[in-house]
Design a protein around this motif. Structure first.
Motif, PDB file in Angstrom:
ATOM      1  N   PRO A  55       0.802  -1.206   0.000  1.00 39.63           N
ATOM      2  CA  PRO A  55       0.000   0.000   0.000  1.00 39.63           C
ATOM      3  C   PRO A  55       0.841   1.265   0.000  1.00 39.63           C
ATOM      4  N   LEU A  56       2.057   1.210   0.533  1.00 41.95           N
ATOM      5  CA  LEU A  56       2.873   2.397   0.634  1.00 41.95           C
ATOM      6  C   LEU A  56       3.675   2.660  -0.626  1.00 41.95           C
ATOM      7  N   THR A  57       3.394   1.962  -1.703  1.00 40.98           N
ATOM      8  CA  THR A  57       4.040   2.249  -2.971  1.00 40.98           C
ATOM      9  C   THR A  57       3.113   3.038  -3.876  1.00 40.98           C
ATOM     10  N   ARG A  58       2.052   3.599  -3.315  1.00 42.64           N
ATOM     11  CA  ARG A  58       1.083   4.340  -4.103  1.00 42.64           C
ATOM     12  C   ARG A  58       1.045   5.786  -3.663  1.00 42.64           C
ATOM     13  N   PRO A  59       0.688   6.720  -4.557  1.00 41.67           N
ATOM     14  CA  PRO A  59       0.689   8.142  -4.210  1.00 41.67           C
ATOM     15  C   PRO A  59      -0.290   8.465  -3.086  1.00 41.67           C
ATOM     16  N   PHE A  60       0.063   9.474  -2.305  1.00 43.88           N
ATOM     17  CA  PHE A  60      -0.780   9.887  -1.192  1.00 43.88           C
ATOM     18  C   PHE A  60      -1.257  11.322  -1.357  1.00 43.88           C
ATOM     19  N   LYS A  61      -1.151  11.881  -2.557  1.00 43.07           N
ATOM     20  CA  LYS A  61      -1.506  13.287  -2.731  1.00 43.07           C
ATOM     21  C   LYS A  61      -3.005  13.519  -2.599  1.00 43.07           C
ATOM     22  N   SER A  62      -3.803  12.452  -2.616  1.00 47.70           N
ATOM     23  CA  SER A  62      -5.247  12.613  -2.552  1.00 47.70           C
ATOM     24  C   SER A  62      -5.802  12.446  -1.133  1.00 47.70           C
ATOM     25  N   LEU A  63      -4.949  12.383  -0.157  1.00 49.12           N
ATOM     26  CA  LEU A  63      -5.417  12.077   1.183  1.00 49.12           C
ATOM     27  C   LEU A  63      -6.363  13.135   1.738  1.00 49.12           C
ATOM     28  N   HIS A  64      -6.310  14.328   1.190  1.00 46.33           N
ATOM     29  CA  HIS A  64      -7.142  15.392   1.733  1.00 46.33           C
ATOM     30  C   HIS A  64      -8.553  15.385   1.163  1.00 46.33           C
ATOM     31  N   SER A  65      -8.829  14.549   0.137  1.00 51.75           N
ATOM     32  CA  SER A  65     -10.131  14.678  -0.494  1.00 51.75           C
ATOM     33  C   SER A  65     -11.009  13.432  -0.592  1.00 51.75           C
ATOM     34  N   PRO A  66     -10.505  12.219  -0.888  1.00 48.91           N
ATOM     35  CA  PRO A  66     -11.435  11.168  -1.268  1.00 48.91           C
ATOM     36  C   PRO A  66     -12.107  10.397  -0.145  1.00 48.91           C
ATOM     37  N   TYR A  67     -11.817  10.720   1.100  1.00 49.76           N
ATOM     38  CA  TYR A  67     -12.377   9.938   2.190  1.00 49.76           C
ATOM     39  C   TYR A  67     -13.188  10.815   3.135  1.00 49.76           C
ATOM     40  N   PRO A  68     -14.245  10.289   3.725  1.00 53.33           N
ATOM     41  CA  PRO A  68     -15.070  11.073   4.643  1.00 53.33           C
ATOM     42  C   PRO A  68     -14.244  11.627   5.797  1.00 53.33           C
ATOM     43  N   ARG A  69     -14.514  12.872   6.160  1.00 53.08           N
ATOM     44  CA  ARG A  69     -13.747  13.524   7.217  1.00 53.08           C
ATOM     45  C   ARG A  69     -13.893  12.820   8.562  1.00 53.08           C
ATOM     46  N   ASN A  70     -15.029  12.146   8.771  1.00 53.42           N
ATOM     47  CA  ASN A  70     -15.256  11.530  10.077  1.00 53.42           C
ATOM     48  C   ASN A  70     -14.632  10.146  10.192  1.00 53.42           C
ATOM     49  N   GLU A  71     -13.921   9.710   9.132  1.00 50.81           N
ATOM     50  CA  GLU A  71     -13.274   8.399   9.179  1.00 50.81           C
ATOM     51  C   GLU A  71     -11.929   8.534   9.890  1.00 50.81           C
ATOM     52  N   GLU A  72     -11.772   7.825  11.029  1.00 51.41           N
ATOM     53  CA  GLU A  72     -10.486   7.837  11.711  1.00 51.41           C
ATOM     54  C   GLU A  72      -9.495   6.938  11.006  1.00 51.41           C
TER      55      GLU A  72
ATOM     56  N   MET B 152       9.844   7.189   3.514  1.00 50.05           N
ATOM     57  CA  MET B 152       9.666   6.048   4.405  1.00 50.05           C
ATOM     58  C   MET B 152      10.968   5.271   4.565  1.00 50.05           C
ATOM     59  N   PHE B 153      11.672   5.058   3.462  1.00 53.59           N
ATOM     60  CA  PHE B 153      12.931   4.307   3.497  1.00 53.59           C
ATOM     61  C   PHE B 153      13.979   5.047   4.321  1.00 53.59           C
ATOM     62  N   GLU B 154      14.013   6.374   4.171  1.00 53.79           N
ATOM     63  CA  GLU B 154      15.032   7.169   4.855  1.00 53.79           C
ATOM     64  C   GLU B 154      14.728   7.382   6.332  1.00 53.79           C
ATOM     65  N   HIS B 155      13.501   7.059   6.750  1.00 53.28           N
ATOM     66  CA  HIS B 155      13.106   7.295   8.148  1.00 53.28           C
ATOM     67  C   HIS B 155      12.533   6.026   8.784  1.00 53.28           C
ATOM     68  N   LEU B 156      13.159   4.894   8.483  1.00 51.07           N
ATOM     69  CA  LEU B 156      12.673   3.619   9.016  1.00 51.07           C
ATOM     70  C   LEU B 156      12.754   3.544  10.541  1.00 51.07           C
ATOM     71  N   ASP B 157      13.607   4.364  11.136  1.00 49.13           N
ATOM     72  CA  ASP B 157      13.737   4.345  12.597  1.00 49.13           C
ATOM     73  C   ASP B 157      12.682   5.201  13.286  1.00 49.13           C
ATOM     74  N   SER B 158      11.915   5.941  12.505  1.00 48.22           N
ATOM     75  CA  SER B 158      10.891   6.809  13.083  1.00 48.22           C
ATOM     76  C   SER B 158       9.743   5.968  13.646  1.00 48.22           C
ATOM     77  N   PRO B 159       9.306   6.243  14.877  1.00 48.14           N
ATOM     78  CA  PRO B 159       8.155   5.508  15.444  1.00 48.14           C
ATOM     79  C   PRO B 159       6.892   5.662  14.598  1.00 48.14           C
ATOM     80  N   ASP B 160       6.690   6.853  14.018  1.00 48.78           N
ATOM     81  CA  ASP B 160       5.515   7.073  13.167  1.00 48.78           C
ATOM     82  C   ASP B 160       5.563   6.180  11.935  1.00 48.78           C
ATOM     83  N   VAL B 161       6.734   6.095  11.313  1.00 45.41           N
ATOM     84  CA  VAL B 161       6.887   5.272  10.113  1.00 45.41           C
ATOM     85  C   VAL B 161       6.691   3.802  10.461  1.00 45.41           C
ATOM     86  N   GLN B 162       7.274   3.364  11.567  1.00 42.53           N
ATOM     87  CA  GLN B 162       7.112   1.968  11.981  1.00 42.53           C
ATOM     88  C   GLN B 162       5.645   1.633  12.244  1.00 42.53           C
TER      89      GLN B 162
END
Length: 363
Positions: free
Chosen positions: A3-20, A55-65
């Protein structure tokens, strides 16, 4: 990881705002990471490779993990979806208004029995060579891929049908199950229409579909070629600009700035390689990659505190792999090995370089 090999530029629009959760991924975490990713220099968006690189350059980041863990769980969940039992008629149109998807079949490359890439020039000497094709579903609005699947040999009609069903019911995360308003099928899928039509005709309005006409297929091909040519040239020019900055910093013996600039040049060349569509462009780009790698290796070995011969050696070895005729790659390897105390290995590298000069294959 898929899933992380796909673009994320649309994250602000295609999903309902109330979806966590967005396709099994935490929305706030996705947006938090995306804000840290440097946008693509040409499009101004965070593209696939920009996100992958971060993601590759920040593999040690807790958020990325954490995101990787969520992605792996989401991927497994998608694999478990049984599309033969999915209720497609229960879906309404995609969340994005007037969405359009494009299903394509493209030749990818030749592979051997182990799945390794085979050079077409020697394919006749390799046993078990197969053609590898790619089925892909693009959202034309954002030019992102909902799903991609490699197929050994031309796909069967049943394979194409199942792929379309998965595009709808089990796409790459973070996409959710949905129907587009319009589905365009590549003209190359015309032989499978007898199998596809009965399913597509059952999907609820306002869904509609059609097959490319020959004229439309040619138009898309021309547009795609023109876009690839533009992006290839643009990324190449950006790499040259970044390399010039690296050269200036190297001349001023500013290691940190030089390393960063050469790294940016290499990022642009990676993008150019993906946009190359001729053998000449590919070979020229490999040569430029070798040059930038060997130059960054030299920057790592600038005298003074902070010298990093191990990183220099890694870059120089990659430079040789990218272009075996690039002599500086061998010189930088030898110097790095000497700094690391590996004098015997340094002599072996010099021997390889001398063989090149004798055969006249060096540059």
């Amino acid at each position: 990881m898929a899933p992380l090999t796909r673009p994320f530029k649309s994250l602000h629009s295609p999903y309902p705002r109330n979806e966590e959760k967005v396709g099994g991924l935490d929305r706030e975490l996705l947006l938090k990471i995306s804000k840290n990713v440097r946008p693509n220099a040409i499009t101004g968006h965070v593209e696939t490779e920009d996100f992958k690189r971060y993601m590759f350059e920040h593999l040690d980041s807790p958020d990325v993990q954490c995101l990787l863990s969520q992605a792996n769980l989401a991927t497994q969940g998608l694999k478990d979806v049984d599309v033969s039992r999915f209720d497609f008629t229960s879906l309404g149109p995609a969340v994005v208004p007037k969405s359009s998807w494009w299903i394509k079949l493209s030749f990818a490359w030749l592979v051997d029995a182990e799945g390794r890439t085979v050079d077409p020039e020697v394919a006749h000497t390799v046993p078990g060579v197969q053609q590898l094709f790619t089925l892909s579903c693009h959202d034309l609005g954002d030019d992102v891929e909902r799903l991609v699947q490699d197929v050994h040999g031309l796909p069967k009609s049943s394979d194409v049908l199942k792929f379309i069903q998965r595009c709808i019911a089990a796409p790459f995360s973070p996409f959710l199950p949905a129907l587009p308003n319009f589905l365009l099928l590549s003209i190359k899928l015309q032989p499978h229409i007898a199998t596809l039509a009965p399913f597509l005709d059952t999907l609820p309005a306002p869904f509609a579909w059609k097959v490319e006409s020959p004229r439309l297929a040619q138009t898309f091909g021309n547009i795609s070629y023109a876009g690839e040519e533009f992006r290839f040239r643009a990324y190449t020019l950006l790499s040259q600009k970044a390399k010039k900055a690296g050269d200036d910093a190297f001349g001023a013996k500013d290691r940190a700035v030089a390393v960063k600039a050469y790294g940016e040049a290499l990022d642009h060349l990676d993008e150019a390689m993906r946009e190359s569509h001729t053998e000449e462009q590919e070979q020229n780009t490999k040569r430029l990659i070798a040059i930038c790698l060997s130059d960054r290796a030299a920057a790592y070995m600038l005298e003074g505190e902070g010298m990093e011969p191990a990183l220099a050696l890694s870059d120089a070895e990659e430079a040789e792999e990218a272009d075996p005729s690039h002599l500086k790659a061998y010189h930088r390897q030898a110097k790095a090995l000497q700094l690391l105390g590996e004098h015997g290995k340094a002599r072996e590298v010099i021997k390889r370089a001398l063989k090149l000069t004798k055969t006249g294959d060096s540059k």
